[in-house]
Design a protein around this motif. Sequence first.
Motif, PDB file in Angstrom:
ATOM      1  N   SER A  27      28.453  36.823  25.940  1.00 27.78           N
ATOM      2  CA  SER A  27      28.461  35.587  26.703  1.00 27.78           C
ATOM      3  C   SER A  27      29.873  35.077  26.897  1.00 27.78           C
ATOM      4  N   GLY A  28      30.029  34.224  27.865  1.00 30.07           N
ATOM      5  CA  GLY A  28      31.281  33.517  28.079  1.00 30.07           C
ATOM      6  C   GLY A  28      30.962  32.080  28.403  1.00 30.07           C
ATOM      7  N   ILE A  29      31.645  31.172  27.768  1.00 29.93           N
ATOM      8  CA  ILE A  29      31.397  29.741  27.961  1.00 29.93           C
ATOM      9  C   ILE A  29      32.744  29.045  28.105  1.00 29.93           C
ATOM     10  N   LEU A  30      32.825  28.115  29.026  1.00 28.77           N
ATOM     11  CA  LEU A  30      34.082  27.398  29.197  1.00 28.77           C
ATOM     12  C   LEU A  30      33.815  26.009  29.743  1.00 28.77           C
ATOM     13  N   LEU A  31      34.536  25.041  29.203  1.00 25.43           N
ATOM     14  CA  LEU A  31      34.494  23.666  29.681  1.00 25.43           C
ATOM     15  C   LEU A  31      35.921  23.159  29.727  1.00 25.43           C
ATOM     16  N   CYS A  32      36.272  22.507  30.824  1.00 22.61           N
ATOM     17  CA  CYS A  32      37.619  21.964  30.948  1.00 22.61           C
ATOM     18  C   CYS A  32      37.562  20.631  31.685  1.00 22.61           C
ATOM     19  N   ASP A  33      38.704  19.941  31.755  1.00 16.72           N
ATOM     20  CA  ASP A  33      38.752  18.711  32.541  1.00 16.72           C
ATOM     21  C   ASP A  33      39.169  19.039  33.969  1.00 16.72           C
ATOM     22  N   ASP A  34      39.302  18.032  34.796  1.00 12.68           N
ATOM     23  CA  ASP A  34      39.571  18.281  36.214  1.00 12.68           C
ATOM     24  C   ASP A  34      40.990  18.779  36.490  1.00 12.68           C
ATOM     25  N   GLN A  35      41.820  18.852  35.466  1.00 14.54           N
ATOM     26  CA  GLN A  35      43.157  19.430  35.588  1.00 14.54           C
ATOM     27  C   GLN A  35      43.211  20.852  35.037  1.00 14.54           C
ATOM     28  N   ILE A 364      30.245  18.615  35.519  1.00 19.41           N
ATOM     29  CA  ILE A 364      29.557  17.506  34.875  1.00 19.41           C
ATOM     30  C   ILE A 364      30.416  16.259  35.086  1.00 19.41           C
ATOM     31  N   ARG A 365      29.840  15.225  35.660  1.00 15.54           N
ATOM     32  CA  ARG A 365      30.597  13.994  35.864  1.00 15.54           C
ATOM     33  C   ARG A 365      30.608  13.202  34.559  1.00 15.54           C
ATOM     34  N   GLY A 366      31.798  12.857  34.106  1.00 15.17           N
ATOM     35  CA  GLY A 366      31.936  12.143  32.851  1.00 15.17           C
ATOM     36  C   GLY A 366      31.810  10.639  33.010  1.00 15.17           C
ATOM     37  N   ARG A 367      31.839   9.930  31.885  1.00 15.12           N
ATOM     38  CA  ARG A 367      31.762   8.471  31.921  1.00 15.12           C
ATOM     39  C   ARG A 367      32.967   7.857  32.645  1.00 15.12           C
ATOM     40  N   ASP A 368      34.069   8.605  32.665  1.00  9.19           N
ATOM     41  CA  ASP A 368      35.274   8.130  33.347  1.00  9.19           C
ATOM     42  C   ASP A 368      35.270   8.479  34.839  1.00  9.19           C
ATOM     43  N   ASN A 369      34.135   8.999  35.323  1.00  7.81           N
ATOM     44  CA  ASN A 369      33.932   9.367  36.733  1.00  7.81           C
ATOM     45  C   ASN A 369      34.734  10.601  37.148  1.00  7.81           C
ATOM     46  N   ARG A 370      35.313  11.299  36.185  1.00  7.52           N
ATOM     47  CA  ARG A 370      36.016  12.551  36.478  1.00  7.52           C
ATOM     48  C   ARG A 370      35.025  13.705  36.435  1.00  7.52           C
ATOM     49  N   LEU A 371      35.380  14.790  37.124  1.00  5.25           N
ATOM     50  CA  LEU A 371      34.549  15.980  37.137  1.00  5.25           C
ATOM     51  C   LEU A 371      35.070  16.979  36.107  1.00  5.25           C
ATOM     52  N   TYR A 372      34.153  17.495  35.296  1.00  6.95           N
ATOM     53  CA  TYR A 372      34.507  18.453  34.255  1.00  6.95           C
ATOM     54  C   TYR A 372      33.881  19.809  34.599  1.00  6.95           C
ATOM     55  N   PRO A 373      34.678  20.768  35.094  1.00  2.00           N
ATOM     56  CA  PRO A 373      34.139  22.085  35.413  1.00  2.00           C
ATOM     57  C   PRO A 373      33.614  22.801  34.163  1.00  2.00           C
ATOM     58  N   PHE A 374      32.482  23.499  34.317  1.00  3.22           N
ATOM     59  CA  PHE A 374      31.917  24.255  33.203  1.00  3.22           C
ATOM     60  C   PHE A 374      31.381  25.590  33.703  1.00  3.22           C
ATOM     61  N   VAL A 375      31.341  26.554  32.798  1.00  5.56           N
ATOM     62  CA  VAL A 375      30.842  27.889  33.106  1.00  5.56           C
ATOM     63  C   VAL A 375      30.007  28.373  31.930  1.00  5.56           C
ATOM     64  N   ILE A 376      28.797  28.847  32.218  1.00  6.70           N
ATOM     65  CA  ILE A 376      27.951  29.508  31.221  1.00  6.70           C
ATOM     66  C   ILE A 376      27.566  30.863  31.798  1.00  6.70           C
ATOM     67  N   MET A 377      27.918  31.935  31.095  1.00 10.97           N
ATOM     68  CA  MET A 377      27.574  33.279  31.554  1.00 10.97           C
ATOM     69  C   MET A 377      26.986  34.052  30.384  1.00 10.97           C
ATOM     70  N   LEU A 378      25.678  34.257  30.402  1.00  8.92           N
ATOM     71  CA  LEU A 378      24.980  34.990  29.350  1.00  8.92           C
ATOM     72  C   LEU A 378      24.506  36.321  29.916  1.00  8.92           C
ATOM     73  N   ASN A 379      25.022  37.411  29.372  1.00 13.07           N
ATOM     74  CA  ASN A 379      24.622  38.757  29.788  1.00 13.07           C
ATOM     75  C   ASN A 379      23.890  39.440  28.644  1.00 13.07           C
TER      76      ASN A 379
END
Length: 405
Positions: A27-35, A364-379
């Motif tokens: 699997s590969g999982i990643l979460l980051c902020d809008d930067q 995922i839109r956060g409480r601060d109204n920013r967008l948080y890109p995420f990736v879930i890849m399960l093989n």
Amino acid sequence: MKNKIKLYILVLFLTLSTSLPAWAQTSGILLCDDQGKTIYAKNPDKPLIPASTLKIVTSLAAIRTLGPDFHFQTWAYYDKTTCDLYLKGFGDPLFVSEEITRFAHQISSDLFKKVSEGQISSVVIRNIIVDQTYFTPQITIPGAGSSTNPYDATNGALCANFNTIFLKWDNRSRQYISAEKQTPFPDILAQQITPGSKKTDRILLSYDLRQNYPGILMHYFLKASGVEITGSIQKGIFAGSDKNCIVYTSGYSLADIVKKLLEFSNNFIANQLMLTMGACIYGPPATLAKGAAVLNKFAEETIGLRGVTIVEGSGLSRRNQVTPAQMREILIAFMPWYEFLKKNGNEFYKTGTLSDVRSRAGFIRGRDNRLYPFVIMLNQSRTGYDAIRRMLKAKVSTASRPLNP
């Protein structure tokens, strides 16, 4: 002593590695902020099968290559000498009955105008000749099946209604009729189509019927507009040019098309866009190789990704390979169009599913109204998918929580 310590560490490492859950190793999982700053990552650089999340790449490439305001065209040419009508397609993925009806009215209006101006004596069409040469014939998409299921709809330069027809059983007439009021079921089709035992069934047309189906529908709608047609539907080469043809411009912009592609995860639309880009960049006819080359070149040169493997545009093939970190860069580039994705609460997303493959990518839109890109890849295993989603949402909630004054 040092060698014993090294051996112990090695054994411990191997024990921990093999005791990890199956999904953690594939699997590969990643979460980051809008930067792009990483909040959580697991195997971010592991090449994995993206499945239908690849459609985000195709959508982004189409927007950047063709432009969000791009409209597909379909051409018609009436030969006054032979009275033949020629149709030529350029890959419009939404050349549906409503669009064909409007095109038929445009053609009939032009012909009646020619009569009133004395250019032709009467509104009569002999043959309707369909030109499919903007795409190479019988393109096979890697990963697609050969069934009659609409899921396996094939691509082409001029396709009507995704190369399918939706039928239902009518008890009164004791026969199949069209399940869509805007789409006729002419006798020429009824004689060649044998539906299954279902009371309603969307059928993928045979290859030969797919080639002529746009002409069959055009024949029907032109007659409804008062045009006399004396001949048949044929395949051939367009006899006109861009200077003397009737141009129909699709009512759908590329932005409209991408929204439908992502909403319905439509494989046909995704690969029509890929093939069209290939023909636009490298010249017609469209081929799988040209389309895939556009996507790979776009990923490398425009997004700055190296080592991506893209063999088609829909995510059907297991040969497609993207890392979570690469998908993050794609998502950041796609951020201006995040609302084209499906929405569920504070999440904008695209899913992907193949046998033993499950993926999800978006924001995922956060409480601060920013967008948080995420990736879930399960093989190879889907275990932990829902738990991972909950974990990522919790991390966004924490990261976006306002600081105490």
